[in-house]
Write a protein that holds these residues in place. Structure first.
Motif, PDB file in Angstrom:
ATOM      1  N   ALA A  86      11.245 -59.487 -37.654  1.00  0.00           N
ATOM      2  CA  ALA A  86      10.088 -60.223 -37.143  1.00  0.00           C
ATOM      3  C   ALA A  86       9.958 -60.143 -35.633  1.00  0.00           C
ATOM      4  O   ALA A  86       8.837 -60.092 -35.102  1.00  0.00           O
ATOM      5  CB  ALA A  86      10.153 -61.677 -37.602  1.00  0.00           C
ATOM      6  N   PRO A 138       6.118 -55.570 -35.976  1.00  0.00           N
ATOM      7  CA  PRO A 138       5.329 -55.936 -37.151  1.00  0.00           C
ATOM      8  C   PRO A 138       5.520 -54.879 -38.234  1.00  0.00           C
ATOM      9  O   PRO A 138       5.921 -53.746 -37.936  1.00  0.00           O
ATOM     10  CB  PRO A 138       3.882 -55.944 -36.637  1.00  0.00           C
ATOM     11  N   GLU A 150       0.055 -55.444 -47.220  1.00  0.00           N
ATOM     12  CA  GLU A 150       0.140 -56.649 -46.397  1.00  0.00           C
ATOM     13  C   GLU A 150       0.709 -56.290 -45.039  1.00  0.00           C
ATOM     14  O   GLU A 150       1.707 -55.578 -44.945  1.00  0.00           O
ATOM     15  CB  GLU A 150       1.023 -57.690 -47.078  1.00  0.00           C
ATOM     16  N   ARG A 151       0.086 -56.807 -43.980  1.00  0.00           N
ATOM     17  CA  ARG A 151       0.601 -56.647 -42.623  1.00  0.00           C
ATOM     18  C   ARG A 151       1.134 -57.988 -42.142  1.00  0.00           C
ATOM     19  O   ARG A 151       0.477 -59.021 -42.318  1.00  0.00           O
ATOM     20  CB  ARG A 151      -0.489 -56.166 -41.676  1.00  0.00           C
ATOM     21  N   SER A 152       2.328 -57.987 -41.569  1.00  0.00           N
ATOM     22  CA  SER A 152       2.903 -59.228 -41.050  1.00  0.00           C
ATOM     23  C   SER A 152       3.540 -58.953 -39.699  1.00  0.00           C
ATOM     24  O   SER A 152       3.846 -57.810 -39.351  1.00  0.00           O
ATOM     25  CB  SER A 152       3.947 -59.795 -42.022  1.00  0.00           C
ATOM     26  N   GLY A 153       3.760 -60.009 -38.938  1.00  0.00           N
ATOM     27  CA  GLY A 153       4.347 -59.868 -37.607  1.00  0.00           C
ATOM     28  C   GLY A 153       3.298 -59.967 -36.531  1.00  0.00           C
ATOM     29  O   GLY A 153       2.120 -60.217 -36.796  1.00  0.00           O
ATOM     30  N   GLY A 169      10.545 -58.152 -48.398  1.00  0.00           N
ATOM     31  CA  GLY A 169      10.315 -59.437 -47.749  1.00  0.00           C
ATOM     32  C   GLY A 169      11.418 -59.790 -46.771  1.00  0.00           C
ATOM     33  O   GLY A 169      11.161 -60.253 -45.650  1.00  0.00           O
ATOM     34  N   ALA A 174      11.111 -57.656 -43.601  1.00  0.00           N
ATOM     35  CA  ALA A 174      10.049 -58.135 -42.721  1.00  0.00           C
ATOM     36  C   ALA A 174      10.525 -59.316 -41.890  1.00  0.00           C
ATOM     37  O   ALA A 174      10.251 -59.406 -40.685  1.00  0.00           O
ATOM     38  CB  ALA A 174       8.817 -58.507 -43.546  1.00  0.00           C
ATOM     39  N   GLU A 175      11.251 -60.253 -42.512  1.00  0.00           N
ATOM     40  CA  GLU A 175      11.783 -61.405 -41.785  1.00  0.00           C
ATOM     41  C   GLU A 175      12.842 -60.973 -40.774  1.00  0.00           C
ATOM     42  O   GLU A 175      12.878 -61.465 -39.647  1.00  0.00           O
ATOM     43  CB  GLU A 175      12.370 -62.406 -42.764  1.00  0.00           C
TER      44      GLU A 175
END
Length: 284
Positions: free
Chosen positions: A44, A48, A14-17, A37, A40-41
């Protein structure tokens, strides 16, 4: 999102940001799954991130291995290729720090920087395991009922899924300095519960005992032309002196020790962890 390895195993990723070059995260274990998780937050507005579950673990496809560092390095390279990264910033935690270092040694031209968090250095297990196990039992003994229950569950030849989770939460609770409140963050680590891949854990730990501490590994680290940021929590129950071996061998290493944090420094000193990582990756 699914990443398919060169031997056909499907990995969860999963990629986030936002936009920009992501930080690829390697979770601990062996045999566990991504629990980043909160990281990642926390990051942010810094970078990313790409999270993934190692083969046979978590949300990735169950498979029969092979359980070797070489295979896991190849899997990490499949993640890199899937997301189109020519060179990546790479962070590994605990066993994941060992994996990330192994990747950097195998593919230094594909690593922009390495963040080594709460690892155990490049020496033999005798550098740290005895002291770790003693402190682990001492921590659990702060609440005798926890130690007794952990010992009871550990002694069983077979455990139910719920018992496996309970044993893991008790074991992970020793990582947190707040002994009275330790079950709560340890429980969050087990939610959701995917089950521990015991075979992966056993085989990869046996491999480490054969390879770590060898002259060849020291020599390889001495020649690693990659900037490395080492982040430690001073209250980790694995003695931080074990990491001295790595810090001394690396030619381009910076080390940050967070005095009030343990094995999961982002959980106990999120501000310090975030700042160390921000400065290490982006500069002042």
């Amino acid at each position: 999102m699914t990443v398919t390895t060169d031997d056909g195993v499907r990995l969860w990723a999963e990629r986030s940001g936002g936009e920009g070059d992501p930080l690829v995260l390697c979770h601990g274990g062996p045999g566990l799954w991504d629990m980043f998780g909160d990281v990642a937050e926390l990051l942010a507005d810094v970078t990313p991130v790409i999270r993934w579950d190692q083969r046979g673990c978590g949300r990735s496809e169950r498979c029969d291995g092979p359980w070797t560092s070489e295979r896991f390095v190849a899997d990490l390279d499949a993640v890199r290729g899937h997301f189109g990264l020519e060179r990546m910033a790479l962070l590994g935690h605990s066993w994941g720090a060992q994996l990330a270092l192994s990747y950097a040694l195998a593919h230094p031209d594909r690593v922009r920087c390495l963040v080594y968090v709460a690892g155990t250095g490049i020496g033999p297990d005798s550098d740290w395991y005895g002291a770790y196990h003693h402190t682990f039992l001492t921590r659990l003994a702060d609440h005798p009922e926890r130690l007794a229950r952990w010992q009871e569950l550990t002694a069983r030849a077979e455990r139910t899924r719920d018992e496996e989770r309970e044993r893991a939460v008790l074991q992970w609770s020793a990582e947190f300095e707040d002994r009275d409140g330790a079950l709560e963050p340890a429980g969050r680590m087990a939610d959701p519960w995917f089950g521990i891949n015991a075979e992966s854990n056993t085989v990869l730990n046996e491999e480490r005992k054969r390879v770590w501490g060898t002259p060849e590994l020291y020599s390889a680290c001495e020649g690693l032309d990659v900037p490395v940021l080492i982040i430690d929590g001073a209250r980790d129950i694995r003695p931080r002196t074990a990491v001295d071996s790595l810090a001394k061998a690396l030619p381009h290493a910076r080390r940050v020790i967070l005095p009030d944090a343990g094995h999961l420094p982002w959980a106990e000193d999120p501000k310090g962890f975030r700042e160390a990582l921000r400065l290490g990756m982006l500069g002042p």
